[in-house]
Scaffold this motif. Structure first.
Motif, PDB file in Angstrom:
ATOM      1  N   PHE A  79       0.910  -1.285  -0.048  1.00 39.93           N
ATOM      2  CA  PHE A  79       0.120  -0.025  -0.124  1.00 39.93           C
ATOM      3  C   PHE A  79       0.760   1.133   0.047  1.00 39.93           C
ATOM      4  N   VAL A  80       1.116   1.558  -1.229  1.00 38.27           N
ATOM      5  CA  VAL A  80       1.888   3.093  -1.319  1.00 38.27           C
ATOM      6  C   VAL A  80       1.272   3.872  -2.148  1.00 38.27           C
ATOM      7  N   PRO A  81       0.378   4.873  -1.736  1.00 36.38           N
ATOM      8  CA  PRO A  81      -0.214   5.840  -2.384  1.00 36.38           C
ATOM      9  C   PRO A  81       0.746   6.697  -3.198  1.00 36.38           C
ATOM     10  N   VAL A  82       0.455   7.045  -4.508  1.00 36.47           N
ATOM     11  CA  VAL A  82       1.201   7.890  -5.068  1.00 36.47           C
ATOM     12  C   VAL A  82       0.639   9.307  -5.025  1.00 36.47           C
ATOM     13  N   VAL A  83       1.384  10.402  -4.848  1.00 33.84           N
ATOM     14  CA  VAL A  83       1.026  11.690  -4.519  1.00 33.84           C
ATOM     15  C   VAL A  83       0.866  12.365  -6.058  1.00 33.84           C
ATOM     16  N   ASP A  84      -0.293  12.863  -6.362  1.00 41.03           N
ATOM     17  CA  ASP A  84      -0.403  13.536  -7.366  1.00 41.03           C
ATOM     18  C   ASP A  84      -0.204  15.110  -7.427  1.00 41.03           C
ATOM     19  N   ARG A  85      -0.506  15.431  -6.297  1.00 45.09           N
ATOM     20  CA  ARG A  85      -0.575  16.908  -6.019  1.00 45.09           C
ATOM     21  C   ARG A  85      -0.319  17.249  -4.387  1.00 45.09           C
ATOM     22  N   ILE A  86       0.091  18.281  -4.195  1.00 42.05           N
ATOM     23  CA  ILE A  86       0.304  18.701  -2.635  1.00 42.05           C
ATOM     24  C   ILE A  86      -0.906  19.979  -2.440  1.00 42.05           C
ATOM     25  N   ILE A  87      -2.042  19.677  -1.747  1.00 41.17           N
ATOM     26  CA  ILE A  87      -3.016  20.881  -1.816  1.00 41.17           C
ATOM     27  C   ILE A  87      -2.384  21.868  -0.800  1.00 41.17           C
ATOM     28  N   GLY A  88      -1.949  21.364   0.227  1.00 42.22           N
ATOM     29  CA  GLY A  88      -1.489  22.279   1.290  1.00 42.22           C
ATOM     30  C   GLY A  88      -0.783  21.673   2.479  1.00 42.22           C
ATOM     31  N   VAL A  89      -0.224  22.349   3.272  1.00 46.19           N
ATOM     32  CA  VAL A  89       0.354  21.847   4.532  1.00 46.19           C
ATOM     33  C   VAL A  89       0.181  22.995   5.797  1.00 46.19           C
ATOM     34  N   SER A 123      12.764   9.448  -7.314  1.00 45.92           N
ATOM     35  CA  SER A 123      11.463   9.611  -6.645  1.00 45.92           C
ATOM     36  C   SER A 123      11.719  10.148  -5.012  1.00 45.92           C
ATOM     37  N   LEU A 124      10.800  10.661  -4.547  1.00 42.74           N
ATOM     38  CA  LEU A 124      10.675  10.718  -3.027  1.00 42.74           C
ATOM     39  C   LEU A 124       9.634   9.829  -2.487  1.00 42.74           C
ATOM     40  N   LEU A 125      10.058   9.498  -1.223  1.00 34.59           N
ATOM     41  CA  LEU A 125       9.316   8.574  -0.303  1.00 34.59           C
ATOM     42  C   LEU A 125       8.936   9.387   0.894  1.00 34.59           C
ATOM     43  N   VAL A 126       7.839   9.550   1.298  1.00 36.75           N
ATOM     44  CA  VAL A 126       7.241  10.338   2.302  1.00 36.75           C
ATOM     45  C   VAL A 126       6.441   9.563   3.284  1.00 36.75           C
ATOM     46  N   THR A 127       7.094   9.176   4.460  1.00 35.08           N
ATOM     47  CA  THR A 127       6.328   8.721   5.639  1.00 35.08           C
ATOM     48  C   THR A 127       5.881   9.278   6.521  1.00 35.08           C
ATOM     49  N   ASP A 128       4.616   8.764   6.851  1.00 31.98           N
ATOM     50  CA  ASP A 128       3.676   9.584   7.960  1.00 31.98           C
ATOM     51  C   ASP A 128       3.823   9.239   9.179  1.00 31.98           C
ATOM     52  N   ASN A 129       3.276   9.675  10.022  1.00 33.25           N
ATOM     53  CA  ASN A 129       3.466   9.367  11.537  1.00 33.25           C
ATOM     54  C   ASN A 129       3.003   7.985  11.734  1.00 33.25           C
ATOM     55  N   HIS A 130       2.035   7.422  10.766  1.00 34.26           N
ATOM     56  CA  HIS A 130       1.844   6.074  11.202  1.00 34.26           C
ATOM     57  C   HIS A 130       2.554   4.957  10.561  1.00 34.26           C
ATOM     58  N   GLY A 131       3.556   5.411   9.742  1.00 34.96           N
ATOM     59  CA  GLY A 131       4.356   4.727   9.023  1.00 34.96           C
ATOM     60  C   GLY A 131       3.755   4.286   7.614  1.00 34.96           C
ATOM     61  N   ASN A 133       3.741   4.948   3.826  1.00 35.89           N
ATOM     62  CA  ASN A 133       4.601   5.463   2.832  1.00 35.89           C
ATOM     63  C   ASN A 133       3.716   6.126   1.692  1.00 35.89           C
ATOM     64  N   PHE A 134       4.265   7.341   1.307  1.00 37.25           N
ATOM     65  CA  PHE A 134       3.528   8.184   0.018  1.00 37.25           C
ATOM     66  C   PHE A 134       4.694   8.168  -1.063  1.00 37.25           C
ATOM     67  N   LEU A 135       4.579   7.969  -2.184  1.00 45.10           N
ATOM     68  CA  LEU A 135       5.280   8.204  -3.219  1.00 45.10           C
ATOM     69  C   LEU A 135       5.153   9.155  -3.894  1.00 45.10           C
ATOM     70  N   ILE A 136       6.225  10.155  -4.332  1.00 42.51           N
ATOM     71  CA  ILE A 136       6.223  11.416  -5.266  1.00 42.51           C
ATOM     72  C   ILE A 136       7.238  10.717  -6.224  1.00 42.51           C
ATOM     73  N   ARG A 137       6.416  10.270  -7.472  1.00 45.53           N
ATOM     74  CA  ARG A 137       7.204   9.434  -8.645  1.00 45.53           C
ATOM     75  C   ARG A 137       8.283  10.538  -9.028  1.00 45.53           C
ATOM     76  N   ASN A 138       7.985  11.387  -9.578  1.00 45.55           N
ATOM     77  CA  ASN A 138       8.694  12.615 -10.091  1.00 45.55           C
ATOM     78  C   ASN A 138       8.342  13.883  -9.665  1.00 45.55           C
TER      79      ASN A 138
END
Length: 154
Positions: A79-89, A123-131, A133-138
């Protein structure tokens, strides 16, 4: 390495059964060697005791039925969702909450520390506080707004 010759089926309990060289292995598990960089290449089929019983050099070279069995099994394990867009932080300091659009829908997650963003090839792999992983391919192909946010954390 070369792809091992084998037959793959599911038994009545839904477990994968691999038959190669006259030997049958029940409950084999496919494991990707390089899941981020080359997900369709280098897949080991591992027995319940952790031994590699077959090797798949390229998934595309397998018969469609066997390929489907392996792909479905991998999808259930990974289960590695691919990030298409960062809406906000919520903040440009950590911890902060990210709102992102992924290939599985929009979601929020907490980034604990900047070190939870790691480069893996292009790519970038972003790990959230629950472990998770979210993938930013390019990252360079993200929209301008997403790149601007990401640049503040890199």
């Amino acid at each position: 390495m070369q792809t091992t010759q084998f037959d793959l089926t599911r038994n009545s309990f839904g477990k994968l059964m691999l038959t190669a060289n006259g030997e049958t292995h029940e409950g084999v598990t496919p494991v990707r060697a390089f899941p981020i960089q080359t997900p369709e290449e280098g897949i080991a089929l591992v027995s319940t005791d952790g031994r590699e019983v077959a090797w798949v050099e390229r998934l595309v070279d397998l018969p469609q039925q066997v390929r489907d069995l392996i792909t479905n099994e991998l999808a259930g394990r990974e289960f590695v969702p691919v990030v298409d867009r960062i809406i906000g932080v919520s903040s440009f300091s950590t911890p902060c909450t990210w709102t992102v659009a992924t290939d599985r829908g929009e979601t929020n997650f907490v980034l604990r520390v900047e070190e939870d963003i790691r480069r893996v090839g292009e790519s970038l792999l972003v790990t959230d506080n629950h472990g998770i992983n979210f993938l930013i391919r390019n990252p360079r192909k993200l929209d301008k707004h997403s790149r601007k946010i990401l640049d503040r954390f890199l």
